[in-house]
Design a protein around this motif. Structure first.
Motif, PDB file in Angstrom:
ATOM      1  N   ALA A 177       0.821  -1.198   0.000  1.00 40.65           N
ATOM      2  CA  ALA A 177       0.000   0.000   0.000  1.00 40.65           C
ATOM      3  C   ALA A 177       0.861   1.255   0.000  1.00 40.65           C
ATOM      4  N   THR A 178       2.002   1.165   0.674  1.00 38.79           N
ATOM      5  CA  THR A 178       2.906   2.306   0.772  1.00 38.79           C
ATOM      6  C   THR A 178       4.329   1.813   0.597  1.00 38.79           C
ATOM      7  N   LEU A 179       5.120   2.606  -0.109  1.00 40.45           N
ATOM      8  CA  LEU A 179       6.492   2.199  -0.380  1.00 40.45           C
ATOM      9  C   LEU A 179       7.369   3.439  -0.473  1.00 40.45           C
ATOM     10  N   VAL A 180       8.487   3.426   0.235  1.00 34.48           N
ATOM     11  CA  VAL A 180       9.471   4.494   0.144  1.00 34.48           C
ATOM     12  C   VAL A 180      10.767   3.858  -0.334  1.00 34.48           C
ATOM     13  N   GLN A 181      11.250   4.319  -1.478  1.00 34.78           N
ATOM     14  CA  GLN A 181      12.413   3.691  -2.093  1.00 34.78           C
ATOM     15  C   GLN A 181      13.445   4.745  -2.480  1.00 34.78           C
ATOM     16  N   PRO A 182      14.724   4.413  -2.412  1.00 37.16           N
ATOM     17  CA  PRO A 182      15.749   5.349  -2.877  1.00 37.16           C
ATOM     18  C   PRO A 182      15.854   5.346  -4.391  1.00 37.16           C
ATOM     19  N   VAL A 183      16.317   6.456  -4.921  1.00 36.15           N
ATOM     20  CA  VAL A 183      16.571   6.548  -6.361  1.00 36.15           C
ATOM     21  C   VAL A 183      17.543   5.442  -6.782  1.00 36.15           C
ATOM     22  N   GLY A 184      17.251   4.813  -7.888  1.00 39.01           N
ATOM     23  CA  GLY A 184      18.124   3.763  -8.396  1.00 39.01           C
ATOM     24  C   GLY A 184      17.792   2.375  -7.925  1.00 39.01           C
ATOM     25  N   SER A 185      16.875   2.266  -6.977  1.00 37.15           N
ATOM     26  CA  SER A 185      16.498   0.942  -6.469  1.00 37.15           C
ATOM     27  C   SER A 185      15.419   0.332  -7.367  1.00 37.15           C
ATOM     28  N   PRO A 186      15.223  -0.989  -7.286  1.00 36.44           N
ATOM     29  CA  PRO A 186      14.192  -1.634  -8.104  1.00 36.44           C
ATOM     30  C   PRO A 186      12.808  -1.498  -7.474  1.00 36.44           C
ATOM     31  N   LEU A 187      11.804  -1.812  -8.282  1.00 36.69           N
ATOM     32  CA  LEU A 187      10.415  -1.716  -7.824  1.00 36.69           C
ATOM     33  C   LEU A 187       9.629  -2.919  -8.304  1.00 36.69           C
ATOM     34  N   SER A 188       8.742  -3.385  -7.453  1.00 35.97           N
ATOM     35  CA  SER A 188       7.781  -4.388  -7.859  1.00 35.97           C
ATOM     36  C   SER A 188       6.474  -4.146  -7.125  1.00 35.97           C
ATOM     37  N   SER A 217       6.907  -3.030 -12.618  1.00 32.09           N
ATOM     38  CA  SER A 217       8.296  -3.137 -12.183  1.00 32.09           C
ATOM     39  C   SER A 217       9.130  -1.991 -12.717  1.00 32.09           C
ATOM     40  N   SER A 218      10.256  -1.821 -12.042  1.00 30.89           N
ATOM     41  CA  SER A 218      11.290  -0.936 -12.541  1.00 30.89           C
ATOM     42  C   SER A 218      12.637  -1.496 -12.081  1.00 30.89           C
ATOM     43  N   LYS A 219      13.652  -1.365 -12.908  1.00 32.38           N
ATOM     44  CA  LYS A 219      14.987  -1.806 -12.514  1.00 32.38           C
ATOM     45  C   LYS A 219      15.688  -0.734 -11.706  1.00 32.38           C
ATOM     46  N   LYS A 220      15.437   0.534 -12.065  1.00 32.02           N
ATOM     47  CA  LYS A 220      16.068   1.656 -11.356  1.00 32.02           C
ATOM     48  C   LYS A 220      15.083   2.810 -11.273  1.00 32.02           C
ATOM     49  N   LEU A 221      14.624   3.081 -10.079  1.00 29.58           N
ATOM     50  CA  LEU A 221      13.629   4.128  -9.892  1.00 29.58           C
ATOM     51  C   LEU A 221      14.221   5.529 -10.062  1.00 29.58           C
ATOM     52  N   LEU A 222      13.395   6.417 -10.594  1.00 27.41           N
ATOM     53  CA  LEU A 222      13.721   7.823 -10.708  1.00 27.41           C
ATOM     54  C   LEU A 222      12.844   8.624  -9.744  1.00 27.41           C
ATOM     55  N   PHE A 280     -11.189  -0.693  -9.475  1.00 22.83           N
ATOM     56  CA  PHE A 280      -9.858  -0.300  -9.049  1.00 22.83           C
ATOM     57  C   PHE A 280      -9.464  -0.944  -7.728  1.00 22.83           C
ATOM     58  N   GLY A 281      -8.140  -1.156  -7.592  1.00 18.02           N
ATOM     59  CA  GLY A 281      -7.601  -1.524  -6.301  1.00 18.02           C
ATOM     60  C   GLY A 281      -7.478  -0.296  -5.416  1.00 18.02           C
ATOM     61  N   GLU A 282      -6.954  -0.510  -4.222  1.00 17.85           N
ATOM     62  CA  GLU A 282      -6.855   0.573  -3.254  1.00 17.85           C
ATOM     63  C   GLU A 282      -5.653   1.476  -3.485  1.00 17.85           C
ATOM     64  N   GLY A 283      -4.777   1.065  -4.379  1.00 15.53           N
ATOM     65  CA  GLY A 283      -3.653   1.915  -4.727  1.00 15.53           C
ATOM     66  C   GLY A 283      -2.387   1.628  -3.939  1.00 15.53           C
ATOM     67  N   SER A 284      -1.250   2.007  -4.534  1.00 14.83           N
ATOM     68  CA  SER A 284       0.064   1.890  -3.889  1.00 14.83           C
ATOM     69  C   SER A 284       0.749   3.242  -3.998  1.00 14.83           C
ATOM     70  N   ARG A 285       1.063   3.813  -2.852  1.00 15.97           N
ATOM     71  CA  ARG A 285       1.705   5.127  -2.863  1.00 15.97           C
ATOM     72  C   ARG A 285       3.213   4.935  -2.816  1.00 15.97           C
ATOM     73  N   LEU A 286       3.883   5.381  -3.863  1.00 17.54           N
ATOM     74  CA  LEU A 286       5.329   5.236  -3.980  1.00 17.54           C
ATOM     75  C   LEU A 286       5.993   6.592  -3.828  1.00 17.54           C
ATOM     76  N   THR A 287       6.954   6.648  -2.927  1.00 16.63           N
ATOM     77  CA  THR A 287       7.776   7.841  -2.751  1.00 16.63           C
ATOM     78  C   THR A 287       9.213   7.453  -3.042  1.00 16.63           C
ATOM     79  N   VAL A 288       9.800   8.131  -4.005  1.00 13.28           N
ATOM     80  CA  VAL A 288      11.191   7.884  -4.365  1.00 13.28           C
ATOM     81  C   VAL A 288      12.023   9.050  -3.821  1.00 13.28           C
ATOM     82  N   LEU A 289      13.018   8.718  -3.003  1.00 14.72           N
ATOM     83  CA  LEU A 289      13.824   9.758  -2.363  1.00 14.72           C
ATOM     84  C   LEU A 289      15.235   9.816  -2.936  1.00 14.72           C
TER      85      LEU A 289
END
Lengths: 114, 107
Positions: free
Chosen positions: A9-20, A77-82, A105-114
């Motif tokens: 539902a919520t995801l905080v990821q650093p720049v350059g990290s992968p995503l699924s 997916s993403s191999k390297k997040l921006l 619709f699903g409930e959504g996934s909030r992605l924050t890339v730092l």
């Protein structure tokens, strides 16, 4: 009844990290599946859709990819997040490819890339 | 290209009043439209739809009007309640969504 599950539902990821991000639908077969991104205070932008297993259509060029390994499973997916990948991602399904019919619709996934 | 847009980004109304949310579309060949409601932090939910062979369709407290001549549709909510506070989207196809109108209902 049909249900759609989306996680995380919520995801905080650093720049350059992968995503699924994963999405599964229950209670129906051969649904049309969709991934949308919604920027803060904005409308929905269609990213990918799929009419069947292994069939992916990309709507906009971007840093993301989608896969449909099973009939009711849709993965973003993403191999390297921006930084620009931050947003609210929504998975949705529809019964068929006709010109009518609502999206569920699903409930959504909030992605924050730092 | 195709577009579906909204006239008003924000609409504030008093509880009990009627609300009208507008939407313009550009593709004159479009023959099906949906209104969705999105509450904060959630996915959109279907409210009502209309086919182009209709001018009006009513649901529970909601009415959608379609004017094909000027390519405009509207969503009318009767006796607006605090629970109606949300963002409302019109959609033409899964590809084409309006930008959304935020409805704020004040007691």
């Amino acid at each position: 009844s049909q249900t759609i599950h989306q996680w995380p539902a919520t995801l905080v990821q650093p720049v350059g990290s992968p995503l699924s991000l994963e999405c599964t639908v229950e209670g129906t077969s051969n649904p049309n599946l969709y991934w949308y991104r919604q920027a803060a205070g904005r409308g929905l932008q269609l990213l990918f859709y799929s009419v069947g297993i292994g069939q992916i259509s990309s709507e906009v060029p971007q840093n993301l990819s989608a896969s449909r390994p099973q009939d009711r499973q849709f993965i973003l997916s993403s191999k390297k997040l921006l930084l620009s990948d931050s947003g609210f991602y929504l998975c949705a399904w529809r019964r068929d490819s006709s010109n009518t019919g609502e999206l569920f619709f699903g409930e959504g996934s909030r992605l924050t890339v730092l | 290209g195709e577009s579906v847009g909204l006239h008003l980004p924000t609409l504030s109304v008093q509880e009990g009043d009627n609300s009208i949310i507008n939407c313009a579309y550009s593709n004159s060949a479009s023959d099906y439209f949906i209104w969705y409601k999105q509450e904060s932090g959630k996915g959109p939910q279907f409210i009502i739809d209309i086919r182009s062979n209709m001018d009006k369709r009513q649901g529970q407290r909601v009415t959608v009007l379609l004017n094909k001549t000027v390519k405009h549709l509207s969503l009318q909510i009767a006796a607006t309640q605090p629970g109606d506070s949300a963002v409302y989207f019109c959609a033409e196809t899964p590809r084409v969504f309006g930008a959304g109108t935020r409805l704020a209902v004040h007691p």
